[in-house]
Write a protein that holds these residues in place. Structure first.
Motif, short mmCIF file in Angstrom:
data_model
loop_
_atom_site.label_atom_id
_atom_site.label_comp_id
_atom_site.label_asym_id
_atom_site.label_seq_id
_atom_site.Cartn_x
_atom_site.Cartn_y
_atom_site.Cartn_z
N GLY A 177 0.99 -1.26 0.08
CA GLY A 177 0.08 0.08 0.02
C GLY A 177 0.81 1.22 0.08
N VAL A 178 0.10 2.32 0.12
CA VAL A 178 0.79 3.63 0.13
C VAL A 178 1.13 4.20 1.62
CG1 VAL A 178 0.65 6.01 -0.35
CG2 VAL A 178 -0.09 4.28 -2.22
N VAL A 179 2.04 4.60 2.11
CA VAL A 179 2.25 5.13 3.43
C VAL A 179 1.77 6.38 3.58
CG1 VAL A 179 4.03 5.71 5.12
CG2 VAL A 179 4.40 3.70 3.79
N VAL A 180 0.85 6.73 4.70
CA VAL A 180 0.18 7.92 4.78
C VAL A 180 0.70 8.62 6.13
CG1 VAL A 180 -1.72 7.52 3.37
CG2 VAL A 180 -1.79 6.80 5.74
N GLY A 181 1.38 7.68 6.90
CA GLY A 181 1.85 8.35 8.06
C GLY A 181 2.82 7.38 8.92
N TRP A 182 3.63 7.95 9.85
CA TRP A 182 4.04 7.01 11.02
C TRP A 182 4.69 7.81 12.03
CZ3 TRP A 182 6.48 9.01 6.40
CH2 TRP A 182 7.54 10.01 6.58
N LYS A 183 4.78 7.17 13.02
CA LYS A 183 5.31 7.71 14.29
C LYS A 183 6.35 6.78 14.89
CE LYS A 183 1.25 6.38 17.00
NZ LYS A 183 0.34 7.04 18.16
N HIS A 184 7.14 7.24 15.87
CA HIS A 184 7.92 6.11 16.65
C HIS A 184 7.90 6.61 17.89
CE1 HIS A 184 10.64 9.45 15.93
NE2 HIS A 184 11.30 8.96 16.82
N ARG A 185 8.28 5.62 18.68
CA ARG A 185 8.64 5.81 20.10
C ARG A 185 9.87 4.74 20.74
NH1 ARG A 185 6.08 2.89 24.38
NH2 ARG A 185 4.56 1.15 23.35
N THR A 186 10.51 5.20 21.58
CA THR A 186 11.70 4.41 22.21
C THR A 186 11.14 3.45 23.18
OG1 THR A 186 13.31 6.15 22.11
CG2 THR A 186 13.68 4.15 23.56
N PHE A 187 11.10 1.98 23.00
CA PHE A 187 10.55 0.97 23.64
C PHE A 187 11.67 0.13 24.35
CE2 PHE A 187 8.64 -3.08 24.18
CZ PHE A 187 7.61 -2.92 25.04
N SER A 188 11.99 0.44 25.71
CA SER A 188 13.05 -0.12 26.25
C SER A 188 14.57 0.14 25.25
CB SER A 188 12.87 -1.71 26.23
OG SER A 188 13.96 -2.36 26.96
N GLU A 189 15.04 -1.02 24.74
CA GLU A 189 16.16 -0.39 24.05
C GLU A 189 15.89 -0.63 22.39
OE1 GLU A 189 19.49 0.20 25.14
OE2 GLU A 189 18.43 0.39 27.08
N ASN A 190 14.64 -0.65 22.21
CA ASN A 190 14.34 -0.79 20.73
C ASN A 190 13.53 0.24 20.42
OD1 ASN A 190 15.23 -3.54 20.69
ND2 ASN A 190 13.71 -4.23 21.88
#
Length: 89
Positions: free
Chosen positions: A17-30
């Motif tokens: 599909g087509v990417v319409v958005g993203w976000k990220h966050r730190t989760f432990s060491e990942n």
């Protein structure tokens, strides 16, 4: 036949599909990456799929580096000069 159907159901689905958005966050060491995509030309909120990906910091770095190279952009981190380059300049 039942075992075959179970094995087929447990295989991961291919994301497309087509990417319409993203976000990220730190989760432990990942890194927890949330990607939203759609297959519709004019997506409605119901047509947007959300995918949650958990990756190591190294995987995130490799993905970012690959995307930078793919787009022809340079990475923002200056490369460290080699010992010989520093010695002779």
């Amino acid at each position: 036949m039942v075992a075959t159907n179970r094995a087929r159901d447990q295989q991961p689905q291919e994301l497309s599909g087509v990417v319409v958005g993203w976000k990220h966050r730190t989760f432990s060491e990942n890194i927890h990456l949330t990607v939203q995509s759609t297959t519709k030309g004019k997506p409605t909120p119901e047509a947007v799929d959300t995918h949650h990906l958990l990756m190591t910091r190294n995987q995130a770095f490799l993905l970012a580096n690959y995307l930078l190279q793919l787009t022809g952009q340079e990475d923002s981190m200056p490369r460290r000069r080699s010992f010989l380059s520093r010695f002779f300049t």
